[in-house]
Design an enzyme around this catalytic site. Structure first.
Site, short mmCIF file in Angstrom:
data_model
loop_
_atom_site.label_atom_id
_atom_site.label_comp_id
_atom_site.label_asym_id
_atom_site.label_seq_id
_atom_site.Cartn_x
_atom_site.Cartn_y
_atom_site.Cartn_z
N GLU A 88 -9.46 47.30 35.94
CA GLU A 88 -8.52 46.33 35.35
C GLU A 88 -7.04 46.69 35.51
OE1 GLU A 88 -9.89 45.91 31.29
OE2 GLU A 88 -11.89 45.33 31.92
N GLU A 130 -20.54 43.10 35.06
CA GLU A 130 -20.55 42.96 33.59
C GLU A 130 -20.88 41.52 33.18
OE1 GLU A 130 -16.97 44.51 31.81
OE2 GLU A 130 -16.84 46.16 33.23
O1 G3I Z 1 -16.01 54.36 18.00
C1 G3I Z 1 -15.25 53.58 17.08
C2 G3I Z 1 -15.71 53.83 15.66
O2 G3I Z 1 -15.47 55.16 15.32
C3 G3I Z 1 -14.97 52.87 14.71
O3 G3I Z 1 -15.44 53.01 13.43
C4 G3I Z 1 -15.15 51.43 15.16
C5 G3I Z 1 -14.36 50.44 14.29
O4 G3I Z 1 -13.87 49.36 15.02
O5 G3I Z 1 -14.71 51.30 16.48
C6 G3I Z 1 -15.41 52.10 17.40
O6 G3I Z 1 -14.85 51.90 18.67
C7 G3I Z 1 -15.20 50.69 19.30
C8 G3I Z 1 -15.78 51.05 20.67
O7 G3I Z 1 -16.03 49.87 21.38
C9 G3I Z 1 -17.09 51.84 20.54
O8 G3I Z 1 -18.06 51.08 19.89
C10 G3I Z 1 -13.94 49.88 19.49
O9 G3I Z 1 -13.45 49.43 18.23
C11 G3I Z 1 -14.23 48.68 20.38
O10 G3I Z 1 -13.00 48.02 20.68
C12 G3I Z 1 -14.86 49.15 21.68
O11 G3I Z 1 -15.14 48.00 22.43
C13 G3I Z 1 -15.57 48.22 23.76
C14 G3I Z 1 -14.54 47.63 24.72
O12 G3I Z 1 -15.01 47.75 26.05
C15 G3I Z 1 -13.20 48.34 24.61
O13 G3I Z 1 -12.31 47.78 25.49
C16 G3I Z 1 -16.90 47.50 23.93
O14 G3I Z 1 -17.89 48.18 23.16
C17 G3I Z 1 -17.32 47.48 25.40
O15 G3I Z 1 -18.42 46.61 25.56
C18 G3I Z 1 -16.16 46.95 26.25
O16 G3I Z 1 -16.53 46.99 27.59
C19 G3I Z 1 -15.55 46.47 28.51
C20 G3I Z 1 -15.71 47.19 29.82
O17 G3I Z 1 -15.66 48.60 29.63
C21 G3I Z 1 -14.61 46.78 30.80
N1 G3I Z 1 -14.61 45.34 30.97
C22 G3I Z 1 -14.56 44.56 29.74
C23 G3I Z 1 -15.68 44.98 28.81
C24 G3I Z 1 -15.72 44.12 27.59
O18 G3I Z 1 -14.54 44.28 26.85
#
Ligand code: G3I
Length: 320
Positions: free
Chosen positions: A124, A231
């Protein structure tokens, strides 16, 4: 019949998994998929949260799961503006950041060299909100516009036999498509080892249409690179639509099945340039779209439902 059997003569069928779903969705993963991608476990902040602390345990567990079940694992991702810990950029000038980038790619690349069959080296990096071509990020600000070139060169030095991908979203949007095309073209002309383009394919039941899909495939493939859909999910809502539903209507379910079918038809048509189609999740009970773009809004974007049963969309892509 399973997904991977159905598509074995065309491309691999993959799923995004995480430490939790390799248990809760184990049966479906093993039955249907021959490629998996870690949702978060192989990102920079998950593997190296502090300069002197590596936390590879979760990713290792998924790599072991993949090996034990004969499933291939995609690497996702070395260099990204998101989910990279602050220490990486702290007090860094160009030289220091390049050495941190190189160390990370070498360390992680080597650790997983027998586990991962390809890597999203850069994720990205192209801008899609303004006329700029490259997104503003700390990588770019500190290293310069050619930061991606370094990443691919370091990755190739470490992993000479592993296909290396540039991965992005909104990749079918004609304006962004041309930006991605021109950046990858330029890198290829400069001898940068980019082997493939990852098309994320976060779409919805209304758009993009197959004409945009075909145009993007043809444009990217004309660079002589391999393609993967990395994805895929098909949201029940347009991006701007924040409606909340308790359940999808019959009409929405059918539109989703139609979209999946149209897309898989095109994937098959172009299978000679496509190596894998990965869904971003396994079943509707575990998807990032239940928190994006609306927090706690239920969505149903995948091929299996909340109870892990096959959906209309599943039948639609198995049925031709
Ligand atoms: O680990 C923390 C946890 O400690 C905390 O309590 C919680 C509260 O919000 O957040 C947790 O972190 C989250 C993390 O995922 C792990 O679960 C983040 O908030 C959350 O924003 C994060 O989201 C991920 C996202 O990438 C971040 O940009 C999604 O799971 C994941 O599916 C998503 O994947 C991305 C690809 O890597 C790239 N392309 C887009 C795709 C979808 O956004």
């Amino acid at each position: 019949m399973t997904l991977k059997e159905k598509y074995k003569d065309y491309f691999r069928v993959g799923a995004e998994v995480n430490l939790h779903t390799i248990n809760t969705h184990k049966e479906l993963i093993i039955k249907h998929f021959d490629s998996i991608t870690c949702e978060n476990e192989t990102k920079f902040e998950s593997l190296c949260p502090l300069p002197d602390k590596d936390t590879f345990e979760s990713a290792d567990a998924i790599a072991t799961f993949a090996k034990e079940n004969g499933i291939l694992l995609r690497g996702h991702t070395f260099v990204w503006h998101n989910q990279t810990p602050e220490w990486v950029f702290k007090d860094a000038d160009k030289e220091l950041l390049l050495s941190r980038m190189k160390n990370h790619i070498q360390k992680v690349g080597k650790h997983y060299q027998d586990s991962m069959y390809c890597w999203d080296v850069v994720n990205e990096a192209i801008e899609d909100k303004t006329d700029l071509v490259l997104r503003d990020s700390q990588w770019r600000r500190i290293i310069g516009d050619d930061f991606m070139e370094y990443a691919f060169r370091y990755a190739k030095e470490t992993l000479p036999n592993t296909p290396l991908y540039y991965n992005d979203y909104n990749e079918m949007n004609p304006v962004k498509r041309e930006k991605i095309y021109s950046i990858v073209k330029q890198m290829k002309e400069n001898g940068v080892p980019v082997d493939g383009i990852g098309m994320q394919c976060h779409i919805n039941i209304y758009e993009p249409g197959v004409d945009e899909l075909k145009a993007a495939i043809e444009r990217y493939a004309s660079l002589g690179v391999r393609l993967q859909f990395t994805e895929m999910d098909v949201s029940m809502f347009r991006f701007e639509d924040h409606t909340v539903l308790n359940a999808p209507s019959k009409e929405l379910i059918q539109l989703q099945a139609k979209k999946y079918k149209e897309y898989f038809k095109v994937f098959r048509e172009y299978h000679d340039v496509i190596d894998c189609v990965t869904l971003w999740g396994v079943a509707d009970d575990a998807t990032w779209l239940s928190n994006f773009p609306v927090r706690n809004r239920k969505n149903w974007p995948l091929l299996f439902d909340d109870n892990h049963e096959e959906k209309e969309a599943f039948y639609a892509i198995m049925d031709f």
